[in-house]
Design a protein around this motif. Structure first.
Motif, PDB file in Angstrom:
ATOM      1  N   TYR A  29       0.508   3.767  -2.887  1.00  0.00           N
ATOM      2  CA  TYR A  29       0.239   5.294  -2.514  1.00  0.00           C
ATOM      3  C   TYR A  29       1.365   6.343  -2.928  1.00  0.00           C
ATOM      4  O   TYR A  29       0.880   7.200  -3.504  1.00  0.00           O
ATOM      5  CB  TYR A  29       0.023   5.327  -1.019  1.00  0.00           C
ATOM      6  CG  TYR A  29      -0.387   6.588  -0.345  1.00  0.00           C
ATOM      7  CD1 TYR A  29      -1.760   7.013  -0.092  1.00  0.00           C
ATOM      8  CD2 TYR A  29       0.703   7.647   0.053  1.00  0.00           C
ATOM      9  CE1 TYR A  29      -2.197   7.909   0.509  1.00  0.00           C
ATOM     10  CE2 TYR A  29       0.120   8.853   0.512  1.00  0.00           C
ATOM     11  CZ  TYR A  29      -1.338   8.745   0.609  1.00  0.00           C
ATOM     12  OH  TYR A  29      -1.543  10.298   1.185  1.00  0.00           O
ATOM     13  N   HIS A  30       2.607   6.097  -2.561  1.00  0.00           N
ATOM     14  CA  HIS A  30       3.365   6.983  -2.987  1.00  0.00           C
ATOM     15  C   HIS A  30       3.626   7.292  -4.298  1.00  0.00           C
ATOM     16  O   HIS A  30       3.979   8.395  -5.003  1.00  0.00           O
ATOM     17  CB  HIS A  30       4.896   6.904  -2.182  1.00  0.00           C
ATOM     18  CG  HIS A  30       4.667   7.054  -0.792  1.00  0.00           C
ATOM     19  ND1 HIS A  30       4.812   6.188   0.247  1.00  0.00           N
ATOM     20  CD2 HIS A  30       4.653   8.260   0.039  1.00  0.00           C
ATOM     21  CE1 HIS A  30       4.408   6.594   1.366  1.00  0.00           C
ATOM     22  NE2 HIS A  30       4.661   7.984   1.363  1.00  0.00           N
TER      23      HIS A  30
ATOM     24  N   TYR B  98       0.696  -1.226  -0.050  1.00  0.00           N
ATOM     25  CA  TYR B  98       0.101   0.151  -0.007  1.00  0.00           C
ATOM     26  C   TYR B  98       0.890   1.222   0.047  1.00  0.00           C
ATOM     27  O   TYR B  98       0.461   2.255  -0.641  1.00  0.00           O
ATOM     28  CB  TYR B  98      -0.911  -0.065   1.249  1.00  0.00           C
ATOM     29  CG  TYR B  98      -1.960   1.161   1.056  1.00  0.00           C
ATOM     30  CD1 TYR B  98      -2.979   1.329   0.191  1.00  0.00           C
ATOM     31  CD2 TYR B  98      -1.887   2.288   2.232  1.00  0.00           C
ATOM     32  CE1 TYR B  98      -3.369   2.311   0.193  1.00  0.00           C
ATOM     33  CE2 TYR B  98      -2.480   3.391   2.091  1.00  0.00           C
ATOM     34  CZ  TYR B  98      -3.463   3.626   1.072  1.00  0.00           C
ATOM     35  OH  TYR B  98      -4.275   4.533   1.120  1.00  0.00           O
ATOM     36  N   SER B  99       1.691   1.338   0.909  1.00  0.00           N
ATOM     37  CA  SER B  99       2.752   2.265   0.813  1.00  0.00           C
ATOM     38  C   SER B  99       3.529   2.639  -0.428  1.00  0.00           C
ATOM     39  O   SER B  99       3.349   3.768  -0.761  1.00  0.00           O
ATOM     40  CB  SER B  99       3.736   2.214   1.990  1.00  0.00           C
ATOM     41  OG  SER B  99       4.731   2.729   1.744  1.00  0.00           O
TER      42      SER B  99
ATOM     43  N   PHE C 178       0.726   9.396  -5.558  1.00  0.00           N
ATOM     44  CA  PHE C 178       0.730  10.976  -5.302  1.00  0.00           C
ATOM     45  C   PHE C 178       1.758  11.405  -6.085  1.00  0.00           C
ATOM     46  O   PHE C 178       1.682  12.595  -6.321  1.00  0.00           O
ATOM     47  CB  PHE C 178       0.580  10.855  -3.776  1.00  0.00           C
ATOM     48  CG  PHE C 178      -0.740  10.938  -3.347  1.00  0.00           C
ATOM     49  CD1 PHE C 178      -1.665  12.126  -3.695  1.00  0.00           C
ATOM     50  CD2 PHE C 178      -1.188   9.800  -2.878  1.00  0.00           C
ATOM     51  CE1 PHE C 178      -3.037  12.017  -3.052  1.00  0.00           C
ATOM     52  CE2 PHE C 178      -2.617   9.759  -2.362  1.00  0.00           C
ATOM     53  CZ  PHE C 178      -3.408  11.027  -2.263  1.00  0.00           C
TER      54      PHE C 178
END
Lengths: 431, 452
Positions: free
Chosen positions: B65-66, B61-62, B69
């Motif tokens: 996510y990064h 997820y991390s 974005f």
């Protein structure tokens, strides 16, 4: 205030502006010719003089509209065609899905000197575009029609008639193409050097044989997923195209060792061979290949499930230039094979990428054997369940820059996802 | 050189994506509680269900996510849509509450990079893990609207929407978003005036559901919506269920029990059900006349409401102490009251304006016009046979009969509720509390007057 503004406009007005005064038009044009599409369009809005200069056809010899694909509609192409006319040499419309035959016909009529045209993914294109190209663009050398699924044999026949200079052609995923189209192409375009037809399921041995016989300059051939072809097709390619240095036969599942033997006999220049999923290939075939094709650099042997350490031993001895080797899902490979690879000349000099994912017999000992591969940049170890963190750490100690791809998660926790948004990231909080 | 801390994230994401592509029958996604991290793929695909091992969730997820974005912030450098879609699948499966990610998918759909039907499938799998995700529902609405404006038939989409929403409702109690999605789907894909039979189907189907989920406020709300539609201006084309004579099923027994026959045995809390002998002669006034309009729509509507009150009585006595049931009863009573009031108004105004003026020339067209303008009940009497041409004097008489019947029902209902309340007073603590609150509500808000 008003006066200042007046002065300002005078400074930038066409005749008074310094740069327009000092430099002759030819030099200005030369400067403009170094700008990219976006900058040119900006310059075109500065003044009337610059508009003329920026939109001068000579600046628009090579255009790639991939970055604007969503916005490129028919009229854009027609305007570009009018601006550029005969200047345009290279146009890439990759992924511009809105483009249809009408604007491409205008393009073909106005830009007759185009040499390199990329229409990959322009799904609305049909045969009439190719007919127009055939009629007006005789200088066409490179054409990419990948994923233009409406294309049929009529297109290839038209290209064969009107574009004898064609050297590069990509008709991947145009699955309506059949034998007769490929044969016409082979007869009409003997200069063909690069032929890519991934996923053209209807192509069979006869088509490939015809291409091989009529286009002796073929260097790059990609038959990925043309699952109907057999050893005969490879035989024709090998015997007629001695310059072949890139060959992809992935997922051509009917092929057997005799294909490899024929390639070994006739194509000494072969540098890249991709045979993923050719599950009938065995050590015998690769032995012959390794003994003859010393130039091999890249090999993709994914899911050649029958090969064993013996293949690796022969590759280690015969292919000193080997740079990238994929052995994914070759489940019979053991540490012994990797040991030979690790001590081979290629290991020390050239090997940069090694894919060993889903090789269940590989252990940490393999990683020990690879310590001497100084150029190794990436190694894939996904699903090799005998590999441990300790083994990877040891390899990293010797090769500090290597990227090891495995399912081991880093010990340090990941940076949290987005500071202020943290409250949304409920899953991480709960888990 | 900054190295990617977890290169496997990319691979895990592409594994997840390939499961989506390979398995069109995929049903569910969930996280498997496995914390042991081996060099083994954490993606499991068994029997059309997708599972991801717990240990990798944070990292994947991390990573997604990064990267997403980063892409979002440098919008001018357009990212490869395929990569973006892959990252979005992973990020949204793990955390579907981020509106930005859904918006990114919307952009991809608008650029024709994603197929609408695949997107519907994807959101249904997201909902299998987070059935209360309002973002997923609103994305579905957006997609469905897009499909409908693109010429797709609403009805073919409706079933899938109802199924998805109801699956979500089953997985999470009081799932407001899911039931709201059902309502939205009905409004937009099958309005009651065009698909009355679907509403009738939903009415019967949810009856079973609510009896098994008695505390589900949102489920009851959906039922209330359907009831309003059935009895509302759009419900005029509700097919008659011929097997059942509306009059005998609920209305007559109600009138019978509380108004005329004043035997002490009939004053118990239960509504007398159909067991009463239908051939029994009526003793209250207009009995024979009311019998004539037994197939009229107003009777049909009354029947819907009364049957629901009957269900409510049954459930409240069987499962004491559930607040949702009492609230539903309040709705039913106030709905019944407004229904009766409204129709009384119409009848009175109808009598005043039309009947009095053109006494015997009261044509059926006037009757029809009156239906439309009155926005409540169609008096298209099927009993009077087609109602073409002039309306006979007996049809005018129908108004009076109906008014009388409505009056009787209102009276009977008041009495019935008082009986019901008194029967519920004894019970557990909660039941007593709800019951007394309900009683207060009846007298103070509804101003129910008990006939003497």
């Amino acid at each position: 205030m008003k006066q200042n503004y007046m002065q300002l406009t005078r400074v930038f007005s066409d005749d008074e502006a310094q740069i327009n005064k000092k430099l002759p038009k030819e030099l200005l044009l030369r400067i403009f010719s170094y700008l990219d599409v976006v900058s040119l369009c900006r310059c075109a809005q500065v003044s009337k003089a610059w508009n003329v200069l920026a939109l001068d056809g000579s600046n628009w010899q090579r255009i790639d509209l991939f970055d604007f694909q969503r916005d490129v509609e028919g009229p854009v192409i027609e305007n570009i065609s009018r601006r550029c006319g005969g200047f345009l040499r290279k146009l890439s419309l990759r992924g511009c899905q809105s483009i249809a035959d009408g604007s491409m016909k205008t393009f073909a009529q106005l830009c007759m000197n185009v040499e390199d045209l990329n229409l990959n993914g322009c799904k609305k294109i049909t045969d009439s575009t190719c007919q127009a190209l055939s009629r007006y663009c005789q200088k066409l050398q490179r054409l990419d029609l990948g994923s233009c699924s409406a294309i049929t044999d009529i297109s290839l026949k038209a290209l064969a008639d009107g574009c004898p200079n064609l050297t590069h052609l990509n008709i991947s995923w145009c699955d309506q193409i059949t034998e007769s189209g490929a044969e016409a192409l082979a007869l009409g375009c003997p200069k063909l050097r690069v032929f890519i037809c991934k996923g053209c399921l209807q192509l069979q041995d006869k088509a490939v044989a015809c291409l091989a016989k009529n286009c002796p300059n073929l260097q790059v051939v990609n038959l990925h997923g043309c699952s109907n072809i057999t050893d005969d097709a490879v035989q024709q390619l090998a015997e007629n195209c001695p310059k072949l240095h890139y060959l992809c036969l992935s997922n051509c599942t009917h092929l057997t060792d005799s294909s490899l033997v024929l390639l070994a006999q006739h194509t000494p220049l072969l540098a890249t061979l991709e045979v993923a999923g050719c599950s009938q290939f065995t050590d015998t075939g690769f032995q012959a290949l390794a003994k003859a094709c010393h130039m091999l650099e890249k090999m993709d042997l994914e899911e050649c499930v029958l090969i064993t350490d013996a293949t690796l031993i022969h590759l280690a001895m015969g292919c000193p230039r080997l740079d990238k080797l994929s052995l994914s899902h070759c489940e019979l490979i053991t540490d012994e094979g990797i040991r030979h690879l690790g001590t081979s000349p290629c290991a020390a000099e050239s090997l940069t990428v090694l894919e060993l994912d889903n090789c269940p017999l590989i252990t940490d000992a393999s990683l020990e054997h690879l310590i001497s591969c100084h150029n190794l940049q990436r190694i894939e170890l996904y699903d090799c369940q005998l590999i441990t963190r300790v083994g990877i750490r040891r390899l990293r100690n010797h090769l500090p820059n290597i990227k090891v791809h495995a399912y081991f998660a880093p010990v340090t926790p990941p940076p949290s996802a987005g500071g202020s948004r943290q409250r949304y990231c409920r899953c991480c909080a709960i888990l | 050189m900054q190295e990617d801390p977890f290169p496997a994230a990319e691979r895990i994401l592409s594994d997840i994506e390939s499961v989506f592509i390979k398995d069109p029958e995929l049903k569910e996604f969930d996280i498997l509680p496995i914390t042991l991290n081996q060099n083994k793929s954490p993606v499991h695909h068994v029997e059309n269900c997708l599972g991801l091992e717990l240990w990798c969730v944070r990292h994947v997820y991390s990573y997604a996510y990064h990267r997403l974005f980063d892409m979002r912030q440098q919008k001018n450098r357009r990212a490869d849509p395929e990569v973006q879609s892959r990252l979005l699948i992973g990020a949204l499966l793990l955390n579907p509450d981020v509106q930005t990610f859904w918006n990114m998918r919307r952009e991809l759909v608008q650029a024709c990079r994603l197929d609408c039907h695949t997107e519907l499938r994807f959101t249904s799998i997201v909902l299998s893990r987070k059935p209360k995700c309002s973002e997923a529902f609103s994305y579905r609405k957006w997609i469905v609207t897009k499909l409908v404006t693109g010429g797709e038939k609403g009805q073919s989409l409706l079933n899938r929407e109802l199924n998805v929403a109801k699956t979500a409702a089953n997985r999470y109690a009081n799932n407001y978003h899911a039931w709201q999605h059902c309502i939205w789907s009905l409004v937009h894909l099958a309005p009651c005036d065009m698909y009355p039979e679907i509403h009738l189907e939903e009415w019967t189907a949810t009856r079973i559901w609510v009896t098994m989920h008695i505390s589900d406020h949102s489920g009851w709300q959906y039922r209330q919506y359907i009831l309003q539609q059935l009895c509302g201006p759009l419900g005029s084309k509700i097919p008659h269920t011929h097997e059942e004579n509306y009059l005998y099923r609920y209305i007559q027994p109600l009138l019978h029990s509380s108004n005329v026959t004043q035997k002490p045995s009939d004053s118990d809390s239960q509504l007398p059900s159909a067991k009463g002998d239908p051939d029994q002669p009526f003793q209250y006034p207009f009995a024979e006349d009311i019998k004539k309009c037994s197939n009229m729509r107003i009777v049909q509507c009354l029947n819907f409401v009364l049957s629901e009150i009957d269900l409510s009585t049954d459930l409240i006595t069987r499962y004491p102490g559930h607040e949702a049931l009492w609230y539903h009863r309040r709705f039913l009573l106030s709905f019944l009251k407004s229904f009766i009031d409204q129709n009384n108004c119409i009848i009175i105004s109808g009598e005043n304006s039309d009947c009095r003026k053109h006494k015997n020339t009261f044509s059926s067209t006037a009757l029809n016009n009156y239906d439309l303008s009155a926005e409540c009940v169609s008096f298209q009497s099927r009993a009077s046979g087609g109602s073409s041409g002039e309306v006979t004097s007996s049809d005018i008489h129908v108004f009076e009969i109906i008014r009388e019947m409505l009056y009787l029902v209102a009276q009977a209902m008041s009495k019935h509720e008082k009986c019901f309340v008194s029967s519920c007073v004894a019970g557990d603590e909660n039941q007593q509390r709800f019951c007394s609150q309900y009683n207060t509500w009846l007298t103070q808000v509804l101003r129910l007057s008990v006939p003497t």
